[in-house]
Design a protein around this motif. Structure first.
Motif, PDB file in Angstrom:
ATOM      1  N   MET A   1      40.390  13.888  76.766  1.00 20.70           N
ATOM      2  CA  MET A   1      41.532  13.187  77.350  1.00 20.70           C
ATOM      3  C   MET A   1      42.604  12.911  76.293  1.00 20.70           C
ATOM      4  SD  MET A   1      39.551  10.331  79.711  1.00 20.70           S
ATOM      5  CE  MET A   1      41.045   9.697  80.459  1.00 20.70           C
ATOM      6  N   ASN A   2      43.857  12.919  76.713  1.00 25.33           N
ATOM      7  CA  ASN A   2      44.961  12.460  75.869  1.00 25.33           C
ATOM      8  C   ASN A   2      45.130  10.968  76.113  1.00 25.33           C
ATOM      9  OD1 ASN A   2      45.457  15.064  74.948  1.00 25.33           O
ATOM     10  ND2 ASN A   2      47.002  15.474  76.517  1.00 25.33           N
ATOM     11  N   ILE A   3      45.000  10.163  75.058  1.00 24.62           N
ATOM     12  CA  ILE A   3      44.986   8.709  75.212  1.00 24.62           C
ATOM     13  C   ILE A   3      45.973   8.068  74.249  1.00 24.62           C
ATOM     14  CG2 ILE A   3      43.571   6.611  75.083  1.00 24.62           C
ATOM     15  CD1 ILE A   3      41.116   8.450  75.570  1.00 24.62           C
ATOM     16  N   VAL A   4      46.867   7.237  74.786  1.00 25.02           N
ATOM     17  CA  VAL A   4      47.713   6.390  73.947  1.00 25.02           C
ATOM     18  C   VAL A   4      46.993   5.065  73.753  1.00 25.02           C
ATOM     19  CG1 VAL A   4      49.820   4.996  73.874  1.00 25.02           C
ATOM     20  CG2 VAL A   4      49.944   7.394  74.563  1.00 25.02           C
ATOM     21  N   VAL A   5      46.799   4.669  72.509  1.00 24.71           N
ATOM     22  CA  VAL A   5      46.237   3.352  72.209  1.00 24.71           C
ATOM     23  C   VAL A   5      47.431   2.466  71.873  1.00 24.71           C
ATOM     24  CG1 VAL A   5      44.624   2.039  70.805  1.00 24.71           C
ATOM     25  CG2 VAL A   5      44.140   4.437  71.338  1.00 24.71           C
ATOM     26  N   LEU A   6      47.851   1.661  72.844  1.00 23.24           N
ATOM     27  CA  LEU A   6      49.081   0.884  72.727  1.00 23.24           C
ATOM     28  C   LEU A   6      48.823  -0.393  71.935  1.00 23.24           C
ATOM     29  CD1 LEU A   6      51.923   1.497  73.725  1.00 23.24           C
ATOM     30  CD2 LEU A   6      51.484   0.033  75.706  1.00 23.24           C
ATOM     31  N   SER A   7      49.551  -0.563  70.846  1.00 20.73           N
ATOM     32  CA  SER A   7      49.289  -1.660  69.908  1.00 20.73           C
ATOM     33  C   SER A   7      50.593  -2.302  69.458  1.00 20.73           C
ATOM     34  CB  SER A   7      48.534  -1.121  68.680  1.00 20.73           C
ATOM     35  OG  SER A   7      47.379  -0.417  69.052  1.00 20.73           O
ATOM     36  N   GLY A   8      50.462  -3.301  68.575  1.00 20.75           N
ATOM     37  CA  GLY A   8      51.630  -3.914  67.951  1.00 20.75           C
ATOM     38  C   GLY A   8      52.348  -4.900  68.837  1.00 20.75           C
ATOM     39  N   GLY A   9      53.618  -4.614  69.115  1.00 17.81           N
ATOM     40  CA  GLY A   9      54.401  -5.526  69.929  1.00 17.81           C
ATOM     41  C   GLY A   9      54.999  -6.662  69.121  1.00 17.81           C
ATOM     42  N   LEU A  10      55.329  -7.738  69.820  1.00 13.16           N
ATOM     43  CA  LEU A  10      56.003  -8.875  69.180  1.00 13.16           C
ATOM     44  C   LEU A  10      55.252 -10.174  69.412  1.00 13.16           C
ATOM     45  CD1 LEU A  10      59.818  -8.262  69.792  1.00 13.16           C
ATOM     46  CD2 LEU A  10      58.606  -8.244  67.610  1.00 13.16           C
ATOM     47  N   SER A  11      53.948 -10.127  69.381  1.00 15.21           N
ATOM     48  CA  SER A  11      53.180 -11.360  69.526  1.00 15.21           C
ATOM     49  C   SER A  11      52.663 -11.799  68.166  1.00 15.21           C
ATOM     50  CB  SER A  11      52.002 -11.167  70.491  1.00 15.21           C
ATOM     51  OG  SER A  11      50.862 -10.716  69.809  1.00 15.21           O
ATOM     52  N   SER A  12      52.180 -13.039  68.097  1.00 19.09           N
ATOM     53  CA  SER A  12      51.600 -13.561  66.856  1.00 19.09           C
ATOM     54  C   SER A  12      50.350 -12.791  66.455  1.00 19.09           C
ATOM     55  CB  SER A  12      51.269 -15.050  67.029  1.00 19.09           C
ATOM     56  OG  SER A  12      50.402 -15.249  68.133  1.00 19.09           O
ATOM     57  N   GLU A  13      49.791 -12.001  67.387  1.00 24.68           N
ATOM     58  CA  GLU A  13      48.584 -11.224  67.116  1.00 24.68           C
ATOM     59  C   GLU A  13      48.893  -9.742  66.862  1.00 24.68           C
ATOM     60  OE1 GLU A  13      45.051 -12.761  69.612  1.00 24.68           O
ATOM     61  OE2 GLU A  13      46.813 -13.240  70.805  1.00 24.68           O
ATOM     62  N   ARG A  14      50.121  -9.449  66.462  1.00 22.64           N
ATOM     63  CA  ARG A  14      50.560  -8.075  66.225  1.00 22.64           C
ATOM     64  C   ARG A  14      49.637  -7.338  65.254  1.00 22.64           C
ATOM     65  NH1 ARG A  14      55.028  -4.639  66.014  1.00 22.64           N
ATOM     66  NH2 ARG A  14      55.258  -3.506  64.063  1.00 22.64           N
ATOM     67  N   ASP A  15      49.341  -7.942  64.126  1.00 19.04           N
ATOM     68  CA  ASP A  15      48.527  -7.272  63.111  1.00 19.04           C
ATOM     69  C   ASP A  15      47.090  -7.064  63.593  1.00 19.04           C
ATOM     70  OD1 ASP A  15      50.652  -7.147  61.297  1.00 19.04           O
ATOM     71  OD2 ASP A  15      50.250  -9.173  60.580  1.00 19.04           O
ATOM     72  N   VAL A  16      46.568  -8.048  64.315  1.00 18.91           N
ATOM     73  CA  VAL A  16      45.220  -7.934  64.876  1.00 18.91           C
ATOM     74  C   VAL A  16      45.164  -6.755  65.853  1.00 18.91           C
ATOM     75  CG1 VAL A  16      43.406  -9.134  66.133  1.00 18.91           C
ATOM     76  CG2 VAL A  16      44.984 -10.435  64.678  1.00 18.91           C
ATOM     77  N   SER A  17      46.229  -6.616  66.633  1.00 15.68           N
ATOM     78  CA  SER A  17      46.317  -5.536  67.606  1.00 15.68           C
ATOM     79  C   SER A  17      46.233  -4.166  66.938  1.00 15.68           C
ATOM     80  CB  SER A  17      47.632  -5.670  68.383  1.00 15.68           C
ATOM     81  OG  SER A  17      47.891  -4.534  69.173  1.00 15.68           O
ATOM     82  N   PHE A  18      46.915  -4.001  65.807  1.00 16.64           N
ATOM     83  CA  PHE A  18      46.863  -2.724  65.090  1.00 16.64           C
ATOM     84  C   PHE A  18      45.449  -2.415  64.599  1.00 16.64           C
ATOM     85  CE2 PHE A  18      51.573  -3.176  64.046  1.00 16.64           C
ATOM     86  CZ  PHE A  18      51.950  -2.156  64.894  1.00 16.64           C
ATOM     87  N   LYS A  19      44.760  -3.444  64.131  1.00 14.29           N
ATOM     88  CA  LYS A  19      43.392  -3.233  63.659  1.00 14.29           C
ATOM     89  C   LYS A  19      42.498  -2.779  64.811  1.00 14.29           C
ATOM     90  CE  LYS A  19      40.059  -3.445  60.561  1.00 14.29           C
ATOM     91  NZ  LYS A  19      40.019  -2.535  59.409  1.00 14.29           N
TER      92      LYS A  19
ATOM     93  N   VAL B   1      54.118  -0.355  70.476  1.00 17.24           N
ATOM     94  CA  VAL B   1      54.914  -0.484  71.696  1.00 17.24           C
ATOM     95  C   VAL B   1      56.338  -0.939  71.390  1.00 17.24           C
ATOM     96  CG1 VAL B   1      54.202  -2.878  72.140  1.00 17.24           C
ATOM     97  CG2 VAL B   1      54.909  -1.443  74.051  1.00 17.24           C
ATOM     98  N   PHE B   2      56.550  -1.675  70.315  1.00 13.12           N
ATOM     99  CA  PHE B   2      57.885  -2.184  69.994  1.00 13.12           C
ATOM    100  C   PHE B   2      58.690  -1.214  69.128  1.00 13.12           C
ATOM    101  CE2 PHE B   2      60.828  -4.687  67.312  1.00 13.12           C
ATOM    102  CZ  PHE B   2      61.660  -5.164  68.323  1.00 13.12           C
ATOM    103  N   MET B   3      58.090  -0.674  68.106  1.00 13.18           N
ATOM    104  CA  MET B   3      58.813   0.240  67.222  1.00 13.18           C
ATOM    105  C   MET B   3      58.970   1.642  67.816  1.00 13.18           C
ATOM    106  SD  MET B   3      59.949  -1.341  64.650  1.00 13.18           S
ATOM    107  CE  MET B   3      59.709  -2.744  63.553  1.00 13.18           C
TER     108      MET B   3
END
Length: 346
Positions: free
Chosen positions: A1-19, A40-42
């Motif tokens: 499958m082709n899968i986008v793992v959507l991360s980041g954004g503009l929340s206080s948990e941005r860095d956690v999301s990337f991990k 998702v933001f950049m």
């Protein structure tokens, strides 16, 4: 499958999301999938031809994060650094790339990524994604609203009140100790244990830095637990015991700062009761795929459900994967299982 793992954004948990996203993508690639970690933001600003075959080069084009910083991200600086200076939450080409995927694995934590807004947008574009729908996500993200749903379902929860920033002047509170927290925040960012009236103003200042509504709730002294629920079935319970202080942002993500025990060493009666409350909370909020419920238990084994996490952390050492491992589901198995469960929405 082709899968986008959507991360980041503009929340206080941005860095956690990337991990989380980095670890999920690695697990999915090990299972033969083409997984792209996308902020998702950049967004993705490369040439058009790169987008057309982006999944063939998914590892090369993925956002790469090694470790979670010990301090919460500077969201104003991140927002200012985006090249196109757009006010759009979705960065360049994000929607277009997601439309090319078989499914989007939601690795966003907190903010618009967990509030149902991103889910609603993906619905409008006909994009499949993991996790719960937009409405149940929105309800679960609002801590005060969640309390109301818990109370109606008979799930014990600490007593609390919400306060908007515009109503702060003249606000009084007289039940101490208490907890002050952002109403829609996560990872314990902006959370303070308040012992007296004199400490309340500073705690409100800390919480209001992150959003315009906070919750002030009863402080439960005792042991902290979490229990994941997948498709209405409770996983083994995990206990979290910080070595110092409480389970704040640094204790959550600094290696060795907390002792996590799964299955939790509590009585059979307490185990059954907590799992029952976890499932009841899951159903009360209208959740259907997966989530993780956080609990406190006092010395008399009174159990209180604090909140629901509809997109819990997803690294091999995160709480939900540890619980799944106890029943024989390794991290790669879990990532694939969450996709399978989520596809049932469609």
């Amino acid at each position: 499958m082709n899968i986008v793992v959507l991360s980041g954004g503009l929340s206080s948990e941005r860095d956690v999301s990337f991990k989380s996203g980095t670890m999920v993508a690695k697990a999915l690639r090990n299972r033969g999938h083409k997984a792209l970690v996308l902020d998702v933001f950049m967004g993705f600003k490369d040439k058009e031809c790169d987008i057309d075959d982006i999944f063939e080069n998914s590892e090369e084009y993925s956002v790469k994060i090694e470790n979670i910083p010990t301090d919460a991200p500077d969201l104003k600086a991140i927002k200012a650094s985006r090249a196109d200076k757009s006010e759009s939450f979705f960065g360049p080409n994000v929607i277009r790339i997601c439309q090319k995927a078989d499914i989007v694995f939601m690795s966003l934590h907190g903010g618009d990524g967990e509030s149902g807004k991103v889910q609603a947008a993906l619905d409008l574009f006909g994009i499949k994604y993991t996790g719960n729908d937009y409405l149940s996500s929105a309800i679960a993200m609002d801590k005060q609203m969640t309390k109301e749903f818990f109370i109606r379902a008979g799930v014990p929860t600490p007593a609390g009140v919400s306060l908007k920033k515009s109503k702060r002047k003249g606000f009084t509170f007289d039940k101490y100790p208490c907890i002050v927290k952002p109403n829609c925040g996560g990872s314990s960012i902006g959370v303070t244990i308040v012992e007296s009236k004199e400490e309340l103003d500073a705690a409100l200042d800390a919480a209001f830095e992150w959003e315009d509504e906070v919750v002030i709730e009863q402080f439960i002294k005792g042991r902290e637990f979490s229990d994941g629920v997948i498709e209405g079935k409770a996983l083994p319970i995990i206990e979290i015991a910080p070595k110092q202080g409480f389970y704040d942002y640094k204790n959550k993500y600094a290696a060795g700062s907390a002792v996590e025990t799964c299955p939790a060493q509590i009585s059979r009666k307490a185990t059954e009761k907590m799992q029952k409350y976890a499932v009841a909370a899951f159903k009360a909020l209208g959740l259907t795929t997966y989530a993780r419920m956080d609990f406190m238990m006092d010395e008399k084994e009174n159990i209180y459900c604090l909140e629901a996490n509809t997109l819990p952390g997803m690294t091999p050492t995160s709480l939900l994967p540890q619980e799944a491992a106890v029943i024989g589901m390794n991290f790669e198995d879990l990532c694939e299982h969450l996709i399978k469960v989520s596809l049932k929405k469609y």
